[in-house]
Design an enzyme around this catalytic site. Structure first.
Site, PDB file in Angstrom:
ATOM      1  N   ARG A  66       0.867  -1.183   0.000  1.00 42.84           N
ATOM      2  CA  ARG A  66       0.000   0.000   0.000  1.00 42.84           C
ATOM      3  C   ARG A  66       0.900   1.228   0.000  1.00 42.84           C
ATOM      4  NH1 ARG A  66      -3.345  -2.939  -1.454  1.00 42.84           N
ATOM      5  NH2 ARG A  66      -5.352  -3.456  -0.516  1.00 42.84           N
ATOM      6  N   HIS A 117      -1.327   0.063  -9.744  1.00 41.01           N
ATOM      7  CA  HIS A 117      -1.945  -0.899  -8.818  1.00 41.01           C
ATOM      8  C   HIS A 117      -2.519  -2.124  -9.572  1.00 41.01           C
ATOM      9  CE1 HIS A 117      -3.959  -1.212  -4.594  1.00 41.01           C
ATOM     10  NE2 HIS A 117      -3.731  -2.409  -5.103  1.00 41.01           N
ATOM     11  N   GLU A 119      -3.414   7.381  -4.384  1.00 40.32           N
ATOM     12  CA  GLU A 119      -3.784   6.889  -5.710  1.00 40.32           C
ATOM     13  C   GLU A 119      -5.272   7.109  -6.005  1.00 40.32           C
ATOM     14  OE1 GLU A 119      -2.254   2.856  -4.982  1.00 40.32           O
ATOM     15  OE2 GLU A 119      -4.286   2.112  -5.267  1.00 40.32           O
TER      16      GLU A 119
HETATM   17  C1  8YV Z   1      -6.710  -5.246  -5.800  1.00 47.35           C
HETATM   18  C2  8YV Z   1      -5.137  -5.396  -3.780  1.00 47.35           C
HETATM   19  O1  8YV Z   1      -6.437  -4.956  -7.120  1.00 47.35           O
HETATM   20  O2  8YV Z   1      -6.108  -7.397  -3.061  1.00 47.35           O
HETATM   21  C3  8YV Z   1      -5.608  -6.335  -2.747  1.00 47.35           C
HETATM   22  O3  8YV Z   1      -5.473  -5.992  -1.551  1.00 47.35           O
HETATM   23  O4  8YV Z   1      -4.517  -4.436  -3.499  1.00 47.35           O
HETATM   24  C4  8YV Z   1      -5.392  -5.676  -5.232  1.00 47.35           C
HETATM   25  O5  8YV Z   1      -5.318  -7.022  -5.495  1.00 47.35           O
HETATM   26  C5  8YV Z   1      -7.492  -4.120  -5.275  1.00 47.35           C
HETATM   27  O6  8YV Z   1      -7.446  -3.896  -3.932  1.00 47.35           O
HETATM   28  C6  8YV Z   1      -8.925  -4.319  -5.764  1.00 47.35           C
HETATM   29  O7  8YV Z   1      -9.835  -4.492  -4.789  1.00 47.35           O
END
Ligand code: 8YV
Length: 325
Positions: free
Chosen positions: A238, A285, A267
């Site tokens: 993150r 991301h 972001e």
């Molecule tokens: C996702 C992510 O693309 O799973 C996670 O925590 O950061 C990514 O895989 C994103 O959060 C979509 O919900």
């Protein structure tokens, strides 16, 4: 029929699955619902199918008293106030495991692209700036045989460790809140270090730890100062884990060699200084973004929601203590 909100566009088969159990309100837009819109759309809803772009706060929960289940299509759940959900007996689920290997693949790809200056080379080529060969032309740092530092040794960290150790003959060192069992360390060929020793020893440091108040800016100016000037930093966790201002300064002054970033503090906004620096690889991301993985995540989130609201056992609950016995 119970009502559920699907807060982001989802695969047709997933929407159909949910519609066979519930009265579904689907947000079709490409832009996430603003907090007020989300609150309005959740009125009278028993369930929410969300992604990492929807924030579930105590305030929102108080405004949506019918909500019983929040199922996120993500493994990370820092966008959900889990304690507030538990206190209100709202079940929360996430999507672990199904994204581990593809996310680890991407982490490794980003590490390699960064260490081997791939984006810098492609920009130069596309801009017509490729003139000739020179001995040190786009010379980057070695990946095979180097020391791979992993901060956060959960499922994804371990999958990255395997790639580094067995694919690239790297020395793998890690730091984690709790040390892994000795046999897991032996299986991965990974050695535990203090955070400070990890920062000092890593040739490539990859961040895969969960984001929380505790890990906010856990890589800032003091930590960057401990890293080798030749080191690469990769963040697929993150954005808020890294102090972006401090990182931009370190990269601009070549106090570390390069960074690969898939996640950002604000972001989709990206720190404008990072956009100007040649020694950063930036991706939007997408670490879990393969079609099979995204489908698996979407189905798992939906299966969790169906189970949660039909009295069955959710597959991957984060607060199982709220499930009635
Ligand atoms: C996702 C992510 O693309 O799973 C996670 O925590 O950061 C990514 O895989 C994103 O959060 C979509 O919900």
């Amino acid at each position: 029929m119970k009502k559920v909100l699907v807060a982001r566009r989802a695969p047709a088969a997933v929407v159909e699955k949910l519609a066979s159990h519930f009265d579904v309100d689907l947000h079709q837009g490409e832009v996430p619902l603003a907090a007020g819109e989300l609150r309005a759309r959740l009125q009278g809803m028993a369930g929410a199918y969300i992604t990492g772009t929807e924030r579930i706060t105590a305030e929102l929960l108080d405004a949506c008293p019918d909500l019983r289940a929040v199922c996120t299509m993500s493994v990370g759940y820092n966008h959900i106030d889990l304690a507030a959900c538990t206190a209100r007996r709202v079940l929360v689920t996430n999507t672990p495991d199904v994204l581990t290997e593809s996310t680890a693949d991407f982490g490794f790809a980003l590490l390699m692209a960064t260490a081997r200056r791939m984006s810098e080379g492609e920009r130069l080529l596309r801009d017509g700036r490729w003139k000739s060969w020179a001995w040190d032309f786009l010379a980057g740092s070695e990946v095979h045989g180097a020391t791979l530092g992993i901060l956060g040794m959960g499922r994804i960290g371990q999958a990255i460790a395997r790639r580094g150790r067995f694919g690239f003959g790297m020395k793998v060192v890690y730091h984690n809140r709790s040390r892994l069992p000795v046999d897991t360390e032996a299986e991965l060929g990974a050695s535990y270090l203090t955070k400070e020793a990890l920062l000092r020893q890593a040739d490539h440091l990859i961040l895969v730890l969960p984001y929380s108040a505790e890990s906010h800016h856990c890589i800032g100016a003091p930590e960057l100062a401990l890293m080798k000037p030749t080191a690469t930093l990769v963040n697929i966790a993150r954005g808020g884990i890294v102090d972006e201002e401090a990182l931009a300064d370190a990269l601009r002054e070549n106090r570390i060699a390069a960074a690969g970033l898939d996640v950002f503090e604000g972001e989709p906004r990206v720190n404008p200084v990072l956009l100007t620096l040649p020694n950063v690889v930036l991706t939007p991301h997408i670490a879990s973004a393969t079609m099979p993985t995204r489908l698996a995540m979407a189905h798992l989130a939906a299966d969790n929601l169906v189970a949660a609201l039909t009295g069955a056992k959710p597959l991957t609950p984060l607060n199982p203590e709220v499930i009635p016995a």
